[in-house]
Scaffold this active site. Structure first.
Site, PDB file in Angstrom:
ATOM      1  N   LYS A 148       0.814  -1.229   0.000  1.00  0.00           N
ATOM      2  CA  LYS A 148       0.000   0.000   0.000  1.00  0.00           C
ATOM      3  C   LYS A 148       0.842   1.272   0.000  1.00  0.00           C
ATOM      4  O   LYS A 148       0.465   2.276   0.608  1.00  0.00           O
ATOM      5  CB  LYS A 148      -0.957   0.012   1.202  1.00  0.00           C
ATOM      6  CG  LYS A 148      -1.784  -1.256   1.351  1.00  0.00           C
ATOM      7  CD  LYS A 148      -2.578  -1.241   2.637  1.00  0.00           C
ATOM      8  CE  LYS A 148      -3.186  -2.599   2.924  1.00  0.00           C
ATOM      9  NZ  LYS A 148      -3.891  -2.645   4.208  1.00  0.00           N
ATOM     10  N   ASP A 204      -7.316  -6.988  10.184  1.00  0.00           N
ATOM     11  CA  ASP A 204      -8.710  -6.553  10.108  1.00  0.00           C
ATOM     12  C   ASP A 204      -9.712  -7.710  10.107  1.00  0.00           C
ATOM     13  O   ASP A 204     -10.844  -7.538  10.559  1.00  0.00           O
ATOM     14  CB  ASP A 204      -8.938  -5.638   8.897  1.00  0.00           C
ATOM     15  CG  ASP A 204      -8.362  -6.204   7.603  1.00  0.00           C
ATOM     16  OD1 ASP A 204      -7.848  -7.331   7.619  1.00  0.00           O
ATOM     17  OD2 ASP A 204      -8.414  -5.496   6.576  1.00  0.00           O
TER      18      ASP A 204
END
Length: 456
Positions: free
Chosen positions: A161, A197
């Site tokens: 990312k 997550d």
């Protein structure tokens, strides 16, 4: 209407490779089941593409968690610090602040990144007047590839990312955070757990629904975790008194060994070739929001080049990689009668005044791509459900694709029921802020039997 129906039949033939039969899905399920079992085995894990990382989270919320807990959610260019209060009768209150990670820090030294995070944590603690005489319990969501060796120890495998901070890969990120906090000498934080997550999503839903045993993310990426028996997790290196532990499958890498080749299309191969990580995360690349729109765009371009769409005309924007966002897929599939959204999206892509036939076929392409995505997710869920063999399971789900696509939930429900043992009952539950709430709940569970921290 006859013309539209006739033309759609031709498009259906061209899109056939995007449609997976149950027979194909059952074949994939057998291979995925083997991959997961290989990931759980000490002997075969090193060569398994599905790594099944041990999270060391062994206790789920039981509703008795009380007090105030911090959470840190780092997974991109912005990160959040949260304060969550849990009380009687499912009382829940959350405050949070969003902080930016400047671009120079994203690619600078690792110490600078964690110093910045510690600074923002201190600002948050001061803003909310938290009692800092005792160490504040914190759960840390770190959504980068991580190898955990304990509930509070996790080593970064690689940055993604856009991050490329030096001195972090191969290091324990919890220790790096603790060191940065210690350097400040103005805030006391007790990092009670590190998680990703999917685990956060599972924990968040388990707080309300105790039989939540699977966490699923279908957003920019796609991954799942589930509650496994400790005896089946050979790489587990903790106390084996407790019978279960959450396993982070990292199933996005399924197929990196060629097991998906029979169902991958030329569009999937092109996406993989031009990605930042060719040959990796092939299952995820057939599912997630980062790639879904691009699969649709490549299909549209291919059919237009065959003079089967837009009379062979294409705009420069439609020819541009990444220009067709996944949100466009949701918009187009929300059309029912008049193709209003489809016309708007095509106009934004530089294609004006498309025929109704073109609109119908673009919508059909979107339907094929999103349905395949949902069915691949269903196959993965069915593997986990069948392996767990629990008679009643709630699946906590989060992610932008699941949240915003108009039919994704229905598609997953229907197909997973077809692929799962008939005596297993399951339901899907949308997670509320899993990455934040779930992190705080990991901290809350870790200190459940101690006196909670309170405000001054």
């Amino acid at each position: 209407m006859k013309l539209e129906s006739y033309f759609k039949v031709k498009i259906k033939v061209d899109c056939k490779s995007l449609i997976l039969s149950n027979e194909q899905l059952f074949t994939l399920m057998k291979d995925m089941d083997i991959s997961i079992r290989n990931g759980l085995s000490k002997e075969t894990n090193p060569s398994s593409v599905v790594k099944c990382y041990v999270t060391y989270v062994q206790d789920l919320p039981n509703g008795t968690e009380r007090g105030k807990f911090l959470a840190l959610d780092l997974g991109g260019t912005n990160f959040r610090v949260l304060l969550i209060e849990l009380g009687e009768e499912n009382h829940f209150h959350m405050d949070f602040e969003t902080f930016k990670v400047p671009s120079q820090i994203q690619t600078g030294k690792g110490t600078e990144l964690f110093d910045h995070i510690a600074k923002c944590l201190a600002e948050f603690v001061n803003k909310y007047n938290l009692d800092n005489k005792k160490a504040l319990p914190l759960g840390f969501t770190f959504s980068f590839p991580l190898r955990q060796v304990g509930l509070t120890r996790g080593f970064l495998n690689s940055w993604t990312k856009g991050f490329n901070c030096s001195g972090v890969v191969g290091e324990d990120v919890v220790s790096l955070l603790k060191d940065a906090i210690k350097r400040r000498e103005d805030v006391k934080i007790d990092v009670c757990g590190i998680l990703n997550d999917t685990t956060g999503t599972l924990m968040s839903c388990a707080w309300k629904t105790p039989n939540t045993k699977i966490g699923l993310i279908v957003g920019t990426g796609c991954n799942a975790c589930y509650v496994e028996k400790v005896e089946n997790v050979e790489l587990f290196d903790g106390e084996k008194i407790k019978p279960h532990v959450i396993v982070n499958t990292e199933w996005g890498a399924f197929g990196d060994d060629g097991k998906l080749d029979a169902v991958r299309t030329k569009y999937d191969r092109e996406i993989d070739e031009y990605s930042l990580n060719p040959g990796q995360q092939r299952f995820e690349k057939m599912i997630s929001g980062m790639y879904m729109g691009e699969i649709v765009r490549l299909t549209i371009v291919d059919l237009a080049n065959q003079n089967k769409l837009f009379e062979g005309r294409l705009s420069e924007q439609m020819k541009t990689r990444g220009a067709f966002g996944t949100s466009f897929v949701s918009d187009i599939e929300s059309d029912i009668i008049n193709y209003k959204n489809t016309c708007r999206v095509l106009s934004e892509m530089g294609i004006n005044d498309p025929s109704l036939v073109d609109c119908a076929n673009v919508r059909y392409i979107c339907k094929c791509v999103s349905s395949r995505s949902a069915h691949l997710v269903s196959a993965g869920l069915a593997v986990i459900l069948n392996k767990m063999d629990e008679k009643s399971v709630t699946i906590g789900v989060d992610g932008s694709v699941y949240r915003f696509h108009p039919y994704f939930q229905k598609l997953i429900l229907e197909k997973t029921r077809q692929l799962t043992k008939t005596d297993i009952n399951f339901e899907l539950m949308l997670s509320e802020d899993g990455s934040g709430r779930g992190a705080a709940l990991v901290a809350a569970v870790a200190v459940r039997d101690t006196i909670p921290v309170s405000e001054s």
